[in-house]
Design an enzyme around this catalytic site. Structure first.
Site, short mmCIF file in Angstrom:
data_model
loop_
_atom_site.label_atom_id
_atom_site.label_comp_id
_atom_site.label_asym_id
_atom_site.label_seq_id
_atom_site.Cartn_x
_atom_site.Cartn_y
_atom_site.Cartn_z
N HIS A 69 12.58 -2.52 2.79
CA HIS A 69 12.03 -1.18 3.09
C HIS A 69 12.98 -0.13 2.55
O HIS A 69 14.21 -0.28 2.67
CB HIS A 69 11.84 -0.98 4.59
CG HIS A 69 10.91 -1.98 5.19
ND1 HIS A 69 9.54 -1.90 5.02
CD2 HIS A 69 11.14 -3.10 5.90
CE1 HIS A 69 8.99 -2.93 5.60
NE2 HIS A 69 9.92 -3.68 6.16
N TYR B 85 11.20 8.87 1.64
CA TYR B 85 11.22 7.79 0.65
C TYR B 85 11.94 8.13 -0.66
O TYR B 85 12.05 7.27 -1.52
CB TYR B 85 9.76 7.37 0.34
CG TYR B 85 9.03 6.84 1.56
CD1 TYR B 85 9.50 5.70 2.22
CD2 TYR B 85 7.91 7.48 2.06
CE1 TYR B 85 8.84 5.21 3.34
CE2 TYR B 85 7.24 7.00 3.19
CZ TYR B 85 7.72 5.87 3.82
OH TYR B 85 7.09 5.37 4.93
N GLU C 119 12.33 -9.37 2.76
CA GLU C 119 11.55 -8.18 3.13
C GLU C 119 12.39 -6.93 2.88
O GLU C 119 13.57 -6.89 3.25
CB GLU C 119 11.18 -8.26 4.61
CG GLU C 119 10.42 -7.04 5.11
CD GLU C 119 10.08 -7.12 6.59
OE1 GLU C 119 9.73 -8.22 7.09
OE2 GLU C 119 10.18 -6.08 7.27
N ASN D 68 8.05 -5.51 -0.43
CA ASN D 68 7.89 -4.36 0.45
C ASN D 68 6.41 -4.26 0.75
O ASN D 68 5.62 -3.79 -0.08
CB ASN D 68 8.40 -3.07 -0.20
CG ASN D 68 8.31 -1.88 0.76
OD1 ASN D 68 7.69 -1.97 1.82
ND2 ASN D 68 8.94 -0.77 0.40
N PRO E 258 0.79 -1.23 0.00
CA PRO E 258 0.00 0.00 0.00
C PRO E 258 0.82 1.28 0.00
O PRO E 258 1.84 1.37 0.69
CB PRO E 258 -0.82 -0.11 1.29
CG PRO E 258 -0.07 -1.06 2.14
CD PRO E 258 0.56 -2.04 1.21
N ASN E 259 0.36 2.22 -0.78
CA ASN E 259 0.90 3.59 -0.89
C ASN E 259 2.23 3.67 -1.64
O ASN E 259 2.72 4.77 -1.90
CB ASN E 259 1.04 4.24 0.50
CG ASN E 259 -0.28 4.34 1.22
OD1 ASN E 259 -1.24 4.83 0.63
ND2 ASN E 259 -0.37 3.86 2.45
N ALA F 223 2.88 -0.63 5.08
CA ALA F 223 2.33 -0.67 6.45
C ALA F 223 1.82 -2.06 6.83
O ALA F 223 1.74 -2.38 8.03
CB ALA F 223 1.22 0.36 6.58
N ARG G 213 5.42 10.91 -2.52
CA ARG G 213 5.05 10.64 -1.14
C ARG G 213 6.24 10.89 -0.20
O ARG G 213 7.27 10.20 -0.31
CB ARG G 213 4.65 9.16 -1.04
CG ARG G 213 4.34 8.70 0.36
CD ARG G 213 4.25 7.18 0.41
NE ARG G 213 3.92 6.75 1.75
CZ ARG G 213 4.11 5.51 2.21
NH1 ARG G 213 4.60 4.58 1.41
NH2 ARG G 213 3.81 5.21 3.44
N ARG H 189 12.63 4.69 13.04
CA ARG H 189 11.41 5.50 12.93
C ARG H 189 10.47 5.22 14.11
O ARG H 189 10.91 4.77 15.15
CB ARG H 189 10.76 5.24 11.56
CG ARG H 189 11.69 5.64 10.40
CD ARG H 189 11.04 5.44 9.06
NE ARG H 189 9.85 6.28 8.92
CZ ARG H 189 8.92 6.10 7.97
NH1 ARG H 189 9.06 5.12 7.09
NH2 ARG H 189 7.86 6.89 7.90
#
Ligand code: DQA
Length: 150
Positions: free
Chosen positions: A100, A22, A98, A74, A9-10, A77, A17, A107
């Protein structure tokens, strides 16, 4: 060798964004770079993005039948919320990495926990778009190693 590159998502908003977190690179550019590196490493990469948890679950579940050897994910969320994605990865029984863009460990606290990491071969975070390229190299190396001993 066939690799499935999944973004959650996103991530379709990359480039616009929160560029301070990012970066300015779009998802299409990242996907193209991973596909090009894949060609150099002798593997074909298929990229897919969805905002829907169920679509990602289905893609992962179908991955073995679709002939994929490994997965780069990725989950955005969903990383921090989704037992369904975790179960899909362990069920598919393919090596997964995985990824990111940001260093999630530095964070907010809610980003420190991943439901997915324990069922992955490894996690690469914090290197922007290079996280994806490093993940591909690591996954291909892992798969070559596995194949050598089969
Ligand atoms: C992310 C980190 C997640 O915490 C966040 O929800 C994202 C992007 C990353 O690539 O840094 O959507 O997965």
């Amino acid at each position: 060798m066939k690799i499935l590159l999944l973004n959650g998502p996103n991530l379709q908003l990359l480039g616009r964004r929160e560029p301070g977190i990012y970066g300015h690179t779009t998802l299409a550019d990242i996907e193209q770079e991973v596909i090009s590196l894949g060609a150099e490493l002798n593997c074909s990469v298929t990229a897919f993005q969805s905002n829907c948890e169920g679509e990602l679950v289905s893609r992962i579940g179908n991955a073995p039948l679709d002939g994929f050897d490994g997965i780069i994910l990725n989950a955005g969320a969903y990383t921090h919320t989704s037992i369904a994605l975790r179960d899909a990865i362990s069920g598919a029984a393919l090596p997964a990495v995985e990824v990111h863009l940001s260093n999630v460990a530095s964070r907010e606290e809610f980003r420190h926990h991943s439901y997915i990491a324990p069922v992955c071969a490894g996690v690469i975070a914090g290197f922007g778009k290079d996280s994806y390229l490093l993940a591909l190299r690591a996954l291909v190396s892992r798969l070559n190693h596995i194949n050598k001993w089969q």
